[in-house]
Design a protein around this motif. Structure first.
Motif, PDB file in Angstrom:
ATOM      1  N   PHE A  39      -5.584 -19.954  13.384  1.00 54.90           N
ATOM      2  CA  PHE A  39      -5.337 -20.694  14.628  1.00 54.90           C
ATOM      3  C   PHE A  39      -5.546 -22.200  14.510  1.00 54.90           C
ATOM      4  O   PHE A  39      -5.015 -22.962  15.292  1.00 54.90           O
ATOM      5  CB  PHE A  39      -6.191 -20.117  15.761  1.00 54.90           C
ATOM      6  CG  PHE A  39      -6.000 -18.637  15.925  1.00 54.90           C
ATOM      7  CD1 PHE A  39      -4.780 -18.121  16.306  1.00 54.90           C
ATOM      8  CD2 PHE A  39      -7.049 -17.768  15.663  1.00 54.90           C
ATOM      9  CE1 PHE A  39      -4.598 -16.752  16.444  1.00 54.90           C
ATOM     10  CE2 PHE A  39      -6.873 -16.394  15.797  1.00 54.90           C
ATOM     11  CZ  PHE A  39      -5.652 -15.891  16.188  1.00 54.90           C
ATOM     12  N   GLY A  40      -6.298 -22.651  13.507  1.00 55.83           N
ATOM     13  CA  GLY A  40      -6.524 -24.082  13.306  1.00 55.83           C
ATOM     14  C   GLY A  40      -5.494 -24.742  12.409  1.00 55.83           C
ATOM     15  O   GLY A  40      -5.505 -25.946  12.223  1.00 55.83           O
ATOM     16  N   GLY A  41      -4.602 -23.937  11.842  1.00 55.83           N
ATOM     17  CA  GLY A  41      -3.549 -24.486  11.001  1.00 55.83           C
ATOM     18  C   GLY A  41      -3.363 -23.703   9.720  1.00 55.83           C
ATOM     19  O   GLY A  41      -4.224 -22.930   9.307  1.00 55.83           O
ATOM     20  N   CYS A  42      -2.206 -23.905   9.115  1.00 55.60           N
ATOM     21  CA  CYS A  42      -1.864 -23.181   7.900  1.00 55.60           C
ATOM     22  C   CYS A  42      -0.965 -24.048   7.031  1.00 55.60           C
ATOM     23  O   CYS A  42      -0.056 -24.695   7.533  1.00 55.60           O
ATOM     24  CB  CYS A  42      -1.133 -21.887   8.264  1.00 55.60           C
ATOM     25  SG  CYS A  42      -0.430 -21.018   6.854  1.00 55.60           S
ATOM     26  N   GLU A  43      -1.244 -24.046   5.751  1.00 54.18           N
ATOM     27  CA  GLU A  43      -0.355 -24.642   4.754  1.00 54.18           C
ATOM     28  C   GLU A  43      -0.086 -23.549   3.735  1.00 54.18           C
ATOM     29  O   GLU A  43      -1.009 -22.826   3.336  1.00 54.18           O
ATOM     30  CB  GLU A  43      -1.017 -25.836   4.078  1.00 54.18           C
ATOM     31  CG  GLU A  43      -1.293 -26.982   5.024  1.00 54.18           C
ATOM     32  CD  GLU A  43      -2.141 -28.066   4.379  1.00 54.18           C
ATOM     33  OE1 GLU A  43      -2.082 -28.220   3.137  1.00 54.18           O
ATOM     34  OE2 GLU A  43      -2.865 -28.733   5.127  1.00 54.18           O
ATOM     35  N   ARG A  55      -6.937 -22.393   8.356  1.00 49.16           N
ATOM     36  CA  ARG A  55      -8.009 -23.114   9.036  1.00 49.16           C
ATOM     37  C   ARG A  55      -8.328 -22.482  10.389  1.00 49.16           C
ATOM     38  O   ARG A  55      -7.443 -22.031  11.110  1.00 49.16           O
ATOM     39  CB  ARG A  55      -7.598 -24.576   9.258  1.00 49.16           C
ATOM     40  CG  ARG A  55      -7.659 -25.416   8.018  1.00 49.16           C
ATOM     41  CD  ARG A  55      -7.346 -26.876   8.300  1.00 49.16           C
ATOM     42  NE  ARG A  55      -5.954 -27.127   8.641  1.00 49.16           N
ATOM     43  CZ  ARG A  55      -4.951 -27.146   7.770  1.00 49.16           C
ATOM     44  NH1 ARG A  55      -5.164 -26.916   6.506  1.00 49.16           N
ATOM     45  NH2 ARG A  55      -3.732 -27.397   8.175  1.00 49.16           N
ATOM     46  N   TRP A  56      -9.628 -22.528  10.690  1.00 47.11           N
ATOM     47  CA  TRP A  56     -10.144 -22.140  12.002  1.00 47.11           C
ATOM     48  C   TRP A  56     -11.171 -23.186  12.384  1.00 47.11           C
ATOM     49  O   TRP A  56     -12.006 -23.562  11.548  1.00 47.11           O
ATOM     50  CB  TRP A  56     -10.829 -20.779  11.946  1.00 47.11           C
ATOM     51  CG  TRP A  56      -9.915 -19.638  11.681  1.00 47.11           C
ATOM     52  CD1 TRP A  56      -9.286 -18.868  12.605  1.00 47.11           C
ATOM     53  CD2 TRP A  56      -9.534 -19.117  10.402  1.00 47.11           C
ATOM     54  NE1 TRP A  56      -8.529 -17.899  11.982  1.00 47.11           N
ATOM     55  CE2 TRP A  56      -8.665 -18.043  10.618  1.00 47.11           C
ATOM     56  CE3 TRP A  56      -9.834 -19.463   9.082  1.00 47.11           C
ATOM     57  CZ2 TRP A  56      -8.102 -17.303   9.598  1.00 47.11           C
ATOM     58  CZ3 TRP A  56      -9.268 -18.740   8.056  1.00 47.11           C
ATOM     59  CH2 TRP A  56      -8.418 -17.671   8.325  1.00 47.11           C
ATOM     60  N   ASP A  57     -11.162 -23.634  13.620  1.00 45.99           N
ATOM     61  CA  ASP A  57     -12.138 -24.625  14.064  1.00 45.99           C
ATOM     62  C   ASP A  57     -13.564 -24.120  13.877  1.00 45.99           C
ATOM     63  O   ASP A  57     -14.445 -24.857  13.466  1.00 45.99           O
ATOM     64  CB  ASP A  57     -11.908 -24.999  15.535  1.00 45.99           C
ATOM     65  CG  ASP A  57     -10.596 -25.741  15.741  1.00 45.99           C
ATOM     66  OD1 ASP A  57     -10.053 -26.294  14.752  1.00 45.99           O
ATOM     67  OD2 ASP A  57     -10.107 -25.759  16.880  1.00 45.99           O
ATOM     68  N   GLU A  58     -13.794 -22.832  14.151  1.00 45.74           N
ATOM     69  CA  GLU A  58     -15.150 -22.290  14.109  1.00 45.74           C
ATOM     70  C   GLU A  58     -15.583 -21.810  12.722  1.00 45.74           C
ATOM     71  O   GLU A  58     -16.770 -21.579  12.491  1.00 45.74           O
ATOM     72  CB  GLU A  58     -15.308 -21.154  15.133  1.00 45.74           C
ATOM     73  CG  GLU A  58     -14.495 -19.915  14.844  1.00 45.74           C
ATOM     74  CD  GLU A  58     -13.056 -19.927  15.338  1.00 45.74           C
ATOM     75  OE1 GLU A  58     -12.459 -18.843  15.446  1.00 45.74           O
ATOM     76  OE2 GLU A  58     -12.490 -21.020  15.600  1.00 45.74           O
TER      77      GLU A  58
END
Length: 153
Positions: A39-43, A55-58
């Motif tokens: 939920f925080g992003g993906c590459e 990526r996850w914020d938490e």
């Protein structure tokens, strides 16, 4: 002291009422992965040896390496056990594999995460990883299936 048996693999599967090519796109396209898993992003570089980052914020950013990507069939990668570390080898990463196959008018999606026992962490940490990953993958597959069923692009 009681010996703890740590699960070495997680297996989940879901039927997706969508064509296989749509399931593949939702499974392997960064903007879709952000909606159902990272939920925080993906590459993601789908080529063998390509890098991936979820990526996850938490939780932070988890690094991985693509092992194999066969359109409409197989997506396999190593994923670091700990955030913000590049580990992609046995002992520092697990092996995640998605297999997809046509089933009736839809698609069967099977997930396996293995190599949990080989992680170089305590048995308690391995057990926690297996429990958390089981819940996370179950939820992610439900989200992926819903997204693929509703998606038209």
């Amino acid at each position: 002291m009681v010996a703890v048996t740590v699960a070495d693999r997680i297996e989940r599967e879901v039927y997706v009422p969508a064509p296989i090519d749509r399931v593949w796109r939702v499974l392997t396209t960064p903007e879709h992965i952000r909606a159902w898993y990272a939920f925080g992003g993906c590459e993601l570089d789908l080529r063998p040896g390509g890098t991936l980052r979820f990526r996850w914020d938490e939780h932070g950013e988890f690094h991985g390496r693509v092992e194999k990507a066969v359109p409409d069939a197989l997506f396999r990668f190593r994923l670091a056990h700990e955030p913000d570390r590049p580990g992609t080898e046995a002992g520092t990463a697990t092996l995640v594999e998605f297999r997809i196959s046509p089933e009736g008018a839809g698609t069967r999606l099977r997930l396996t995460e293995s190599g949990i026992r080989a992680l170089e962490v305590s048995d308690e940490a391995k057990t926690q990883h297996a429990e958390y990953a089981t819940l996370a993958w179950t939820s992610a597959l439900e989200e992926l299936a819903a997204l693929a069923a509703a998606s038209h692009n």
